[in-house]
Design an enzyme around this catalytic site. Sequence first.
Site, PDB file in Angstrom:
ATOM      1  N   THR A  97       7.190   2.358 -13.197  1.00 12.13           N
ATOM      2  CA  THR A  97       6.618   3.482 -13.952  1.00 12.13           C
ATOM      3  C   THR A  97       7.628   3.980 -15.000  1.00 12.13           C
ATOM      4  O   THR A  97       8.822   3.653 -14.944  1.00 12.13           O
ATOM      5  CB  THR A  97       6.327   4.665 -12.995  1.00 12.13           C
ATOM      6  OG1 THR A  97       7.585   5.058 -12.418  1.00 12.13           O
ATOM      7  CG2 THR A  97       5.343   4.292 -11.899  1.00 12.13           C
ATOM      8  N   GLU A 143       5.020  -2.709 -13.376  1.00 13.19           N
ATOM      9  CA  GLU A 143       6.392  -3.233 -13.559  1.00 13.19           C
ATOM     10  C   GLU A 143       7.411  -2.103 -13.714  1.00 13.19           C
ATOM     11  O   GLU A 143       8.354  -2.181 -14.497  1.00 13.19           O
ATOM     12  CB  GLU A 143       6.439  -4.261 -14.698  1.00 13.19           C
ATOM     13  CG  GLU A 143       5.612  -5.490 -14.333  1.00 13.19           C
ATOM     14  CD  GLU A 143       5.989  -6.768 -15.028  1.00 13.19           C
ATOM     15  OE1 GLU A 143       7.113  -6.881 -15.526  1.00 13.19           O
ATOM     16  OE2 GLU A 143       5.133  -7.665 -15.032  1.00 13.19           O
ATOM     17  N   PRO A 201       0.816  -1.223   0.000  1.00  9.52           N
ATOM     18  CA  PRO A 201       0.000   0.000   0.000  1.00  9.52           C
ATOM     19  C   PRO A 201       0.850   1.273   0.000  1.00  9.52           C
ATOM     20  O   PRO A 201       0.516   2.247  -0.657  1.00  9.52           O
ATOM     21  CB  PRO A 201      -0.814  -0.133   1.291  1.00  9.52           C
ATOM     22  CG  PRO A 201      -0.910  -1.605   1.523  1.00  9.52           C
ATOM     23  CD  PRO A 201       0.357  -2.198   0.998  1.00  9.52           C
TER      24      PRO A 201
HETATM   25  N1  CAA Z   1      19.506  -7.186 -11.269  1.00 13.26           N
HETATM   26  C1  CAA Z   1      20.246  -7.501 -10.185  1.00 13.26           C
HETATM   27  N2  CAA Z   1      20.556  -6.610  -9.217  1.00 13.26           N
HETATM   28  C2  CAA Z   1      20.091  -5.361  -9.362  1.00 13.26           C
HETATM   29  C3  CAA Z   1      19.317  -4.954 -10.473  1.00 13.26           C
HETATM   30  C4  CAA Z   1      19.038  -5.940 -11.452  1.00 13.26           C
HETATM   31  N3  CAA Z   1      18.304  -5.653 -12.546  1.00 13.26           N
HETATM   32  N4  CAA Z   1      18.988  -3.657 -10.325  1.00 13.26           N
HETATM   33  C5  CAA Z   1      19.566  -3.235  -9.169  1.00 13.26           C
HETATM   34  N5  CAA Z   1      20.225  -4.278  -8.598  1.00 13.26           N
HETATM   35  C6  CAA Z   1      21.015  -4.260  -7.379  1.00 13.26           C
HETATM   36  C7  CAA Z   1      22.080  -3.148  -7.432  1.00 13.26           C
HETATM   37  O1  CAA Z   1      23.245  -3.596  -8.075  1.00 13.26           O
HETATM   38  C8  CAA Z   1      22.311  -2.869  -5.963  1.00 13.26           C
HETATM   39  O2  CAA Z   1      23.173  -3.846  -5.434  1.00 13.26           O
HETATM   40  P1  CAA Z   1      24.146  -3.527  -4.164  1.00 13.26           P
HETATM   41  O3  CAA Z   1      23.362  -2.774  -3.127  1.00 13.26           O
HETATM   42  O4  CAA Z   1      24.605  -4.865  -3.696  1.00 13.26           O
HETATM   43  O5  CAA Z   1      25.264  -2.674  -4.702  1.00 13.26           O
HETATM   44  C9  CAA Z   1      20.923  -3.126  -5.335  1.00 13.26           C
HETATM   45  O6  CAA Z   1      20.189  -3.921  -6.267  1.00 13.26           O
HETATM   46  C10 CAA Z   1      20.154  -1.842  -5.094  1.00 13.26           C
HETATM   47  O7  CAA Z   1      20.011  -1.218  -6.360  1.00 13.26           O
HETATM   48  P2  CAA Z   1      19.780   0.323  -6.474  1.00 13.26           P
HETATM   49  O8  CAA Z   1      20.805   1.066  -5.643  1.00 13.26           O
HETATM   50  O9  CAA Z   1      19.691   0.665  -7.925  1.00 13.26           O
HETATM   51  O10 CAA Z   1      18.362   0.461  -5.757  1.00 13.26           O
HETATM   52  P3  CAA Z   1      17.441   1.726  -5.634  1.00 13.26           P
HETATM   53  O11 CAA Z   1      16.608   1.497  -4.465  1.00 13.26           O
HETATM   54  O12 CAA Z   1      18.217   2.998  -5.737  1.00 13.26           O
HETATM   55  O13 CAA Z   1      16.566   1.710  -6.992  1.00 13.26           O
HETATM   56  C11 CAA Z   1      14.807   0.953  -8.415  1.00 13.26           C
HETATM   57  C12 CAA Z   1      15.991   0.612  -7.505  1.00 13.26           C
HETATM   58  C13 CAA Z   1      15.296   0.853  -9.843  1.00 13.26           C
HETATM   59  C14 CAA Z   1      14.169   2.281  -8.177  1.00 13.26           C
HETATM   60  C15 CAA Z   1      13.853  -0.211  -8.047  1.00 13.26           C
HETATM   61  O14 CAA Z   1      13.368  -0.026  -6.727  1.00 13.26           O
HETATM   62  C16 CAA Z   1      12.711  -0.390  -8.994  1.00 13.26           C
HETATM   63  O15 CAA Z   1      12.859  -0.982 -10.057  1.00 13.26           O
HETATM   64  N6  CAA Z   1      11.506   0.100  -8.594  1.00 13.26           N
HETATM   65  C17 CAA Z   1      10.307  -0.176  -9.338  1.00 13.26           C
HETATM   66  C18 CAA Z   1       9.604  -1.376  -8.745  1.00 13.26           C
HETATM   67  C19 CAA Z   1       8.694  -2.017  -9.720  1.00 13.26           C
HETATM   68  O16 CAA Z   1       8.983  -2.137 -10.903  1.00 13.26           O
HETATM   69  N7  CAA Z   1       7.585  -2.508  -9.218  1.00 13.26           N
HETATM   70  C20 CAA Z   1       6.676  -3.229 -10.039  1.00 13.26           C
HETATM   71  C21 CAA Z   1       5.825  -4.090  -9.191  1.00 13.26           C
HETATM   72  S1  CAA Z   1       5.587  -5.699  -9.833  1.00 13.26           S
HETATM   73  C22 CAA Z   1       4.327  -5.560 -10.973  1.00 13.26           C
HETATM   74  O17 CAA Z   1       3.910  -4.500 -11.358  1.00 13.26           O
HETATM   75  C23 CAA Z   1       3.889  -6.878 -11.483  1.00 13.26           C
HETATM   76  C24 CAA Z   1       2.465  -6.915 -11.870  1.00 13.26           C
HETATM   77  O18 CAA Z   1       1.638  -7.407 -11.129  1.00 13.26           O
HETATM   78  C25 CAA Z   1       2.068  -6.445 -13.223  1.00 13.26           C
END
Ligand code: CAA
Length: 382
Positions: free
Chosen positions: A365, A363, A128
């Site tokens: 924004t 998945e 939420p």
């Molecule tokens: N693969 C593996 N590891 C990854 C990665 C990937 N693609 N992307 C990031 N990481 C790792 C990083 O290397 C980092 O590792 P370390 O801490 O060990 O160095 C760790 O993850 C943290 O990464 P970030 O510092 O980039 O993390 P962040 O918090 O700054 O940002 C973000 C990440 C890109 C904003 C992420 O939170 C994100 O993608 N948010 C969106 C979430 C999302 O897509 N939600 C969708 C919900 S599911 C859905 O919609 C399904 C449905 O039902 C239709």
Amino acid sequence: MLSFELNELQESIKDTARSFAKEVIAPGATDRDKNAEFPTEIIKQVGELGFLGMNVPEQWDGSGLDNVSQCIVIEEFAKVDASVSVIVSVQKLVNSVLVKSASDSIKERFLKPMARGEMLGAYCLSEPEVGSDARGIKTMAVDEGDHFIINGSKNWITTGSKAGVFLVFAQTNPDLKHKGITAFVMDAKSEGVTIGLKEDKMGLRSSDTVSLAFNNVKVPKENVVGKVGEGFYLAMQGLAGGRIGIASQALGLAKAAFDLSLKYSAERHSMGVPINQHQAIQIKLAQMSMKISAAELLVQKAAYLDDLGQDVGRESSEAKLFASTIANDIAREAVQIHGGYGYVREYLVERIMRDAKITEIYEGTSEIQHIVIARDVIKNVQ
Ligand code: CAA
């Protein structure tokens, strides 16, 4: 060198998916949208065709298709009903994490029935108060020896009330922040699971979107996917692949809106000529054609590189960001070309415009896709 010509198998999968979409999915799509009715019977048949286990190896009862083929199936389904395509895409997302990181026991108990189409899966990440900032999830999993006790809430869960298995991301050690997040498979029938009301959505009305509440849900330790503390990485890896599926869905919507616009603008006359003879309409059609070609290349590139085993985080975000943006542009212009008819339910472009919106939201924004792309392009700059 990239080659985007489909091989024989990919062509035959495209034919199968296209015929099934036209003959089985399309006929009831308008009514299902109107009544917000889940396509139960259709999904059963999709499973029988092997399309709910497209990305699962044959060893685990899947079809073992390449990613390019998976994208084609999702695109073909999205052309006639985006709700069906998202169910397939989310199944692929859950499967992908289990294929890569689950134990053989989890694969036997959950992945096999999913691959055979006998069980649906739901990806339980969002909450939420936590969407884009996935590392902030608050659902807690407490280690109790041979099992974990999970408490918390999940939101916007696609297929949530229909799924047999939830892939749940929960915090096991808040001190470690994202390194404390763990992934679990949870039997949807577990005691303590409450399924919330189905969301009344603008689009994708026949797909199921619910909230879930977990109240002291007992999950055996053998249901941990990967290692404790690895869940955030699994969630991100899963989404990196999953976003190609949503890009394919957006591409299918864009192509459907374009085809309808081509047909309507050839048939509809104004000022004594078909409206496609007016330059204002021609510019719209040219823009649509160009944007679809570019989106298709991005989707195929991401899928192709994924098949080669490359890390496609940036490519899948580029494909999703671009395809979802142009799907919305094209749907809006398709409604404009149809004039008043485009604004009424009888004409498919109205549903396409409503369905397309979510591709810019779920998945990750469009704003999040920009972050993923930008971080990747600047990381190697000296
Ligand atoms: N693969 C593996 N590891 C990854 C990665 C990937 N693609 N992307 C990031 N990481 C790792 C990083 O290397 C980092 O590792 P370390 O801490 O060990 O160095 C760790 O993850 C943290 O990464 P970030 O510092 O980039 O993390 P962040 O918090 O700054 O940002 C973000 C990440 C890109 C904003 C992420 O939170 C994100 O993608 N948010 C969106 C979430 C999302 O897509 N939600 C969708 C919900 S599911 C859905 O919609 C399904 C449905 O039902 C239709």
